[in-house]
Motif scaffolding. Structure first.
Motif, PDB file in Angstrom:
ATOM      1  N   UNK A  29       0.860  -1.185   0.000  1.00 23.30           N
ATOM      2  CA  UNK A  29       0.000   0.000   0.000  1.00 23.30           C
ATOM      3  C   UNK A  29       0.899   1.240   0.000  1.00 23.30           C
ATOM      4  N   UNK A  30       0.742   2.157  -0.969  1.00 23.88           N
ATOM      5  CA  UNK A  30       1.689   3.281  -1.093  1.00 23.88           C
ATOM      6  C   UNK A  30       1.811   4.136   0.156  1.00 23.88           C
ATOM      7  N   UNK A  31       0.705   4.381   0.843  1.00 33.10           N
ATOM      8  CA  UNK A  31       0.794   5.182   2.074  1.00 33.10           C
ATOM      9  C   UNK A  31       1.487   4.410   3.188  1.00 33.10           C
ATOM     10  N   UNK A  32       1.296   3.089   3.179  1.00 34.25           N
ATOM     11  CA  UNK A  32       1.965   2.270   4.191  1.00 34.25           C
ATOM     12  C   UNK A  32       3.478   2.291   3.961  1.00 34.25           C
ATOM     13  N   UNK A  33       3.873   2.192   2.708  1.00 32.03           N
ATOM     14  CA  UNK A  33       5.297   2.264   2.369  1.00 32.03           C
ATOM     15  C   UNK A  33       5.881   3.617   2.785  1.00 32.03           C
ATOM     16  N   UNK A  34       5.157   4.700   2.490  1.00 37.09           N
ATOM     17  CA  UNK A  34       5.612   6.039   2.884  1.00 37.09           C
ATOM     18  C   UNK A  34       5.671   6.169   4.408  1.00 37.09           C
ATOM     19  N   UNK A  35       4.723   5.546   5.076  1.00 36.38           N
ATOM     20  CA  UNK A  35       4.673   5.593   6.541  1.00 36.38           C
ATOM     21  C   UNK A  35       5.939   4.979   7.136  1.00 36.38           C
ATOM     22  N   UNK A  36       6.307   3.771   6.662  1.00 34.49           N
ATOM     23  CA  UNK A  36       7.526   3.139   7.166  1.00 34.49           C
ATOM     24  C   UNK A  36       8.757   3.989   6.851  1.00 34.49           C
ATOM     25  N   UNK A  37       8.816   4.494   5.634  1.00 39.75           N
ATOM     26  CA  UNK A  37       9.976   5.293   5.231  1.00 39.75           C
ATOM     27  C   UNK A  37      10.090   6.562   6.075  1.00 39.75           C
ATOM     28  N   UNK A  38       8.944   7.131   6.459  1.00 44.39           N
ATOM     29  CA  UNK A  38       8.966   8.330   7.293  1.00 44.39           C
ATOM     30  C   UNK A  38       9.520   8.038   8.681  1.00 44.39           C
ATOM     31  N   UNK A  39       9.504   6.765   9.069  1.00 41.72           N
ATOM     32  CA  UNK A  39      10.059   6.327  10.362  1.00 41.72           C
ATOM     33  C   UNK A  39      11.488   5.820  10.211  1.00 41.72           C
ATOM     34  N   UNK A  40      12.098   6.077   9.052  1.00 42.41           N
ATOM     35  CA  UNK A  40      13.483   5.683   8.843  1.00 42.41           C
ATOM     36  C   UNK A  40      13.672   4.230   8.460  1.00 42.41           C
ATOM     37  N   UNK A  41      12.594   3.564   8.034  1.00 37.71           N
ATOM     38  CA  UNK A  41      12.651   2.145   7.673  1.00 37.71           C
ATOM     39  C   UNK A  41      12.533   2.004   6.163  1.00 37.71           C
ATOM     40  N   UNK A  42      13.517   1.386   5.550  1.00 31.87           N
ATOM     41  CA  UNK A  42      13.513   1.204   4.102  1.00 31.87           C
ATOM     42  C   UNK A  42      12.726  -0.044   3.715  1.00 31.87           C
ATOM     43  N   UNK A  43      11.847   0.105   2.756  1.00 28.68           N
ATOM     44  CA  UNK A  43      11.004  -0.989   2.287  1.00 28.68           C
ATOM     45  C   UNK A  43      11.578  -1.544   0.987  1.00 28.68           C
TER      46      UNK A  43
END
Length: 419
Positions: free
Chosen positions: A359-373
């Motif tokens: 899910x694009x927002x979920x991917x952005x959410x993780x990335x915003x927390x410093x986690x690379x998907x």
């Protein structure tokens, strides 16, 4: 509209955590068999909570572990969650489903903290999901000061000083107490499984495969939880855990010989990198191509593999199932996120007509927390789990149609790798 306060969420999450062991081994390698053996042989003073996606596995654990009596939560009038609390209070060995465990609340967390349980989680859980709430309802909650949002983390907090304490938004109130709701980019609400649940156990085991590609891995990284990779191997008649790096490489020669991947003109529809994705299916302009996909499905099952209806298995995004179903395969639909079930082990001919992305927002959410998907590994993991619902888990030959060039390439590369 958004009322903000400085957040303390992350500092709270740095408290002590138990050992978390990720038992990362290929399907059929004996992860569940190891878990059953481990619980069977454990000291009688130890207590276990075994969580699995399916009711059939609940029964398997209850009947296979004979040295202790496992019980499952039941609805005795107040609901299964209340019964789960009672079972924890009485220090019973418990087996239940992901669906119930995901509802863990503040009281369950407190009970687990003062107990001495080991958690065995069969397959990863849905730990981050979109929380459906009408935008106007959310505005009402904010404007009436019933909730506020932490500035740093986006965590939704219930205002205990608000004059509105007994409303239809009780679920919001309950979830906010365990920091379950997160407002992201002023756009979307996410439900997050309370990480404090994992911290409340004495020890945690997660039985899965390709954990590095899964949302629960990203969730652990987001909350700075550490974990150790293990693998299962069979030594003589016993299953043992070994360090993942020292495991024997998986021999995929048999696997490759059992998977017949369709190559031909029916693949033309999925030649571009993003075709057959969720957004591709959702676009009105692709309606005629979706109809073409339906014709391809029919042609594959009817003219290419020519297998009888009962052994055919297919998947697509749920919203488009009715548009793609057809004669000879409709009843063989298996959800694209199906895991850890043997219910389809007779299926011989498969069709996976989607192009999987997080899910694009979920991917952005993780990335915003410093986690690379890793989108490619994520897609591969989802595909392999789905394929393994079929009779390949019984080491029997299968046929598969994967029109997405991207997904097909991921599978072909995997079969040549040492993952």
């Amino acid at each position: 509209m958004q009322k903000l306060v400085q957040g303390t969420h992350y500092s709270k999450e740095k408290e002590k955590q138990p050992p978390i062991n990720v038992v990362d081994s290929i399907m059929g390698s004996g992860k569940t068999s190891w878990a059953i053996q481990h619980m069977q042989e454990a000291n009688t003073e130890e207590r276990f909570i075994y969580i699995t996606p399916f009711l059939s596995e609940v029964q398997r654990v209850k009947t296979s572990v004979t040295s202790r009596k496992f019980v499952e939560p039941t609805n005795n009038g107040k609901g299964k969650l209340e019964n789960l609390k009672k079972l924890i209070l009485n220090e019973r060995d418990i087996v239940s489903t992901h669906a119930l465990f995901q509802n863990a609340d503040e009281e369950i967390i407190d009970l687990l903290k003062v107990s001495n349980y080991t958690l065995i989680l069969d397959e990863v859980m849905n730990v981050i999901e979109e929380f459906k709430l009408n935008k106007d309802d959310f505005k009402l909650l904010m404007n009436s000061d019933m909730v506020f949002v932490e500035e740093e983390t986006g965590v939704i907090r219930w205002n205990e000083d608000s004059e509105y304490q007994h409303t239809k938004y009780n679920e919001i109130k309950t979830l906010s107490k365990t920091e379950n709701l997160i407002y992201f980019e002023n756009t979307i609400l996410f439900w997050s499984f309370p990480v404090s649940v994992f911290k409340a156990f004495k020890e945690v085991y997660i039985l899965t495969y390709l954990f590095q590609a899964q949302e629960q891995k990203y969730y652990y990284d987001m909350y700075h939880l550490s974990y150790t990779y293990k693998a299962v191997q069979k030594v003589n008649d016993k299953y043992v855990l070994v360090d993942h790096e020292s495991k024997e490489p998986y021999d995929k020669s048999l696997l490759k010989s059992l998977i017949n991947i369709y190559e031909g003109k029916l693949n033309d529809i999925g030649s571009q990198p993003y075709t057959l994705s969720k957004s591709w299916y959702d676009k009105d302009k692709n309606a005629s191509l979706v109809e073409k996909m339906k014709k391809n499905l029919y042609s594959y099952f009817r003219n290419n593999v020519k297998t009888p209806t009962p052994v055919n298995m297919w998947t697509c995004f749920k919203d488009h199932q009715s548009e793609l179903k057809g004669k000879g395969y409709t009843k063989g639909f298996v959800s694209h996120n199906a895991r850890a079930t043997n219910d389809f082990k007779d299926k011989q001919s498969l069709a996976y007509v989607i192009n999987r992305f997080m899910h694009p927002y979920k991917s952005k959410f993780f990335k915003s927390r410093g986690v690379q998907v890793n989108e490619e590994m994520y897609a591969l993991s989802e595909l392999i789990q789905w394929i393994w619902r079929s009779r390949i888990r019984e080491r029997q030959e299968i046929n598969i149609y994967i029109p997405s060039a991207r997904m097909r390439s991921l599978l072909l590369n995997y079969l040549e790798s040492e993952l």
